[in-house]
Scaffold this active site. Sequence first.
Site, PDB file in Angstrom:
ATOM      1  N   CYS A   1       0.887  -1.343   0.107  1.00 37.82           N
ATOM      2  CA  CYS A   1      -0.069   0.040   0.116  1.00 37.82           C
ATOM      3  C   CYS A   1       0.732   1.286  -0.105  1.00 37.82           C
ATOM      4  O   CYS A   1       2.123   1.143   0.032  1.00 37.82           O
ATOM      5  CB  CYS A   1      -1.082   0.108   0.957  1.00 37.82           C
ATOM      6  SG  CYS A   1       0.058   0.284   2.634  1.00 37.82           S
TER       7      CYS A   1
ATOM      8  N   ALA B   1       3.002   1.707   2.975  1.00 38.80           N
ATOM      9  CA  ALA B   1       4.260   0.765   2.926  1.00 38.80           C
ATOM     10  C   ALA B   1       5.356   1.511   2.144  1.00 38.80           C
ATOM     11  O   ALA B   1       6.599   1.515   2.632  1.00 38.80           O
ATOM     12  CB  ALA B   1       3.793  -0.529   2.346  1.00 38.80           C
TER      13      ALA B   1
ATOM     14  N   ARG C   1      11.950  -4.843   6.340  1.00 36.96           N
ATOM     15  CA  ARG C   1      12.883  -5.012   4.948  1.00 36.96           C
ATOM     16  C   ARG C   1      14.486  -5.215   5.558  1.00 36.96           C
ATOM     17  O   ARG C   1      15.341  -5.460   4.545  1.00 36.96           O
ATOM     18  CB  ARG C   1      12.556  -3.935   4.315  1.00 36.96           C
ATOM     19  CG  ARG C   1      11.487  -3.727   3.849  1.00 36.96           C
ATOM     20  CD  ARG C   1      11.533  -2.713   2.486  1.00 36.96           C
ATOM     21  NE  ARG C   1      12.136  -3.274   1.385  1.00 36.96           N
ATOM     22  CZ  ARG C   1      12.643  -2.751   0.327  1.00 36.96           C
ATOM     23  NH1 ARG C   1      12.718  -1.297   0.362  1.00 36.96           N
ATOM     24  NH2 ARG C   1      13.107  -3.123  -0.605  1.00 36.96           N
TER      25      ARG C   1
ATOM     26  N   HIS D   1       5.957   5.970  -2.375  1.00 38.05           N
ATOM     27  CA  HIS D   1       7.202   6.600  -2.772  1.00 38.05           C
ATOM     28  C   HIS D   1       7.385   7.981  -3.304  1.00 38.05           C
ATOM     29  O   HIS D   1       8.201   8.982  -2.762  1.00 38.05           O
ATOM     30  CB  HIS D   1       7.699   5.674  -4.012  1.00 38.05           C
ATOM     31  CG  HIS D   1       7.900   4.220  -3.695  1.00 38.05           C
ATOM     32  ND1 HIS D   1       7.582   3.384  -4.870  1.00 38.05           N
ATOM     33  CD2 HIS D   1       8.241   3.608  -2.689  1.00 38.05           C
ATOM     34  CE1 HIS D   1       7.931   2.381  -4.016  1.00 38.05           C
ATOM     35  NE2 HIS D   1       7.989   2.233  -2.879  1.00 38.05           N
TER      36      HIS D   1
END
Length: 574
Positions: free
Chosen positions: A94, A97, A128, A226
């Site tokens: 999403c 995220a 991550r 992003h």
Amino acid sequence: MKKLSEIPAPSAASVAAVDVTAVSRLDLATPRTPVSLPHQAPDAETLVPELLKSYPPQVLRKRRRHIRVNDPDTIPEIEANVRTVPGIITQRGCCYAGCKGVVLGPVTDIVHIVHGPVGCSYYAWMTRRNQADVPEGAQNFLNYAFTTDMTEHEIIFGGEQKLAQAIREAYDLFHPKAIAVFSTCPVGLIGDDVHAVATQMRKELGINVFGFSCEGYKGVSQSAGHHIANNGLFKHVVGTEELPAELRENPFRVNLLGEYNIGGDAFELERVFARCGIELVATFSGNAQYSELAHAQDANLNLIMCHRSINYMAEMMETKYGIPWVKVNFIGAESTAKSLRKIARYFDDPALTARIEAVIAEEMAAVEPIRSSIRPRVAGRPVMLWVGGSRAHHYQSLFGDLEMPVVAAGYEFAHRDDYEGSTVLGSITIDADSRNIEELDVAPDPEAYRPRKSVTDVAELALNGLKVGEYEGMMPEMAKGAMVVDDISHVELERLIEAYHPALVCSGIKDKYVIEKMGVPCKQLHNYDYGGPYAGFRGAINFYKEIDRMVNAKVWNLIAPPWAATSGSATSAH
């Protein structure tokens, strides 16, 4: 920036032996020749209807536009960055995220407060495997999870007061240089104004506090997050500090964008840069600290690794500060060498070029014996990659080093240009989901704008094989006849595995164990499982050894794939 004072430079003799003129003639522009597909590979055109046969007609038509048979000579147009068909089980994440989990999360000395239910914070906490090497005495909040823990009370009556209190509490406990606030889905639904709270707390506390409207439902995937993260960093952080004078002495100053230090990748690249005499001003954002990002405007070149997650930052920094960007790939030994040569050609300094060539020669001398010993055991074994917005491209270089053909690949959250190259940017349709993400109005800074290269310089670099501000995309470096699938669904993935019988699939955590239950090893490329680093020269060696171990492990022959019941060939794939 972490100073690597004990990294040895190449010997003076090896630097002096470099023929700089010969190096200047090396071809850096031509895409790498892909490994040819195996002779027994199925015909991809015939296979496409098989992938789609169980869909209802409307879904079939939509998904067909996301599937292409590659032709590097005439790149076919592919649909990407549109909404996933509900119910087909996507790999995507999403918006939240992408913003917190990918771009901002790795920054070590920012307190990252998740405004939302506790589960959202847990989801983005260390999943991550971002690593950090923090200088002695510096702050490091990487191992912490900060959340406002919204409950039913805040959903009904609003959560702004609780957020302000959480920021005060974090400041009183840790006294960080900056605090970032990340909005989750319920925050957008009830209308909490995280930006107003951040402004209020910035005035009250006297530190940088800034918010991100990165509610999970925004956009079509983590790609929207992003973009929002890039915007927030650019508005609130970049350009707020100046590079210390002692770090301005080296003219070969670069930022590395889109490197998140999964499994220690950034450590290896810092080592290589230090050996080459390249000053790394800031990494966005693996192994990064707040001040490094704040004075990133003093670099002379931006290097883009993960294009999809950070291209916005590079373009805005070029417009405001005059810093050009070059696409690089430090995944794979040969790709690392090529990317270092791009840096040398950009700065056009004979001494730097000679030093970089000496480093390449010494590092490849360590790589080659291991690659040569492993390659006979893995060459020709087919691979699939379904990950990221650049990783499915980058890792083809590592498999190319081993002569392992990539028979099928695709991204989770890419846009068309990530597949076809930046030349298609002008033809991409901007839909309502993309318009929902703010586009900043950026102009040259009246004081800080300093073009590092003139238009003539950039044109001359292009004539010499270095493309500045351009990106080739994945498909030009894939074999003719390979399958390309965007936003692949689970049923499509299962049918491709049954058809190709790959020796290895690289994917994410949502697919990993489904794939391994088919008797096929799966390398998780979101967080590398427990391995890494895989970037740079030493990272390539790690990857070669791990792939050899995975594809040649006999345990996979003990697992009967689902199609064995009808074919009667449980182990024929191996």
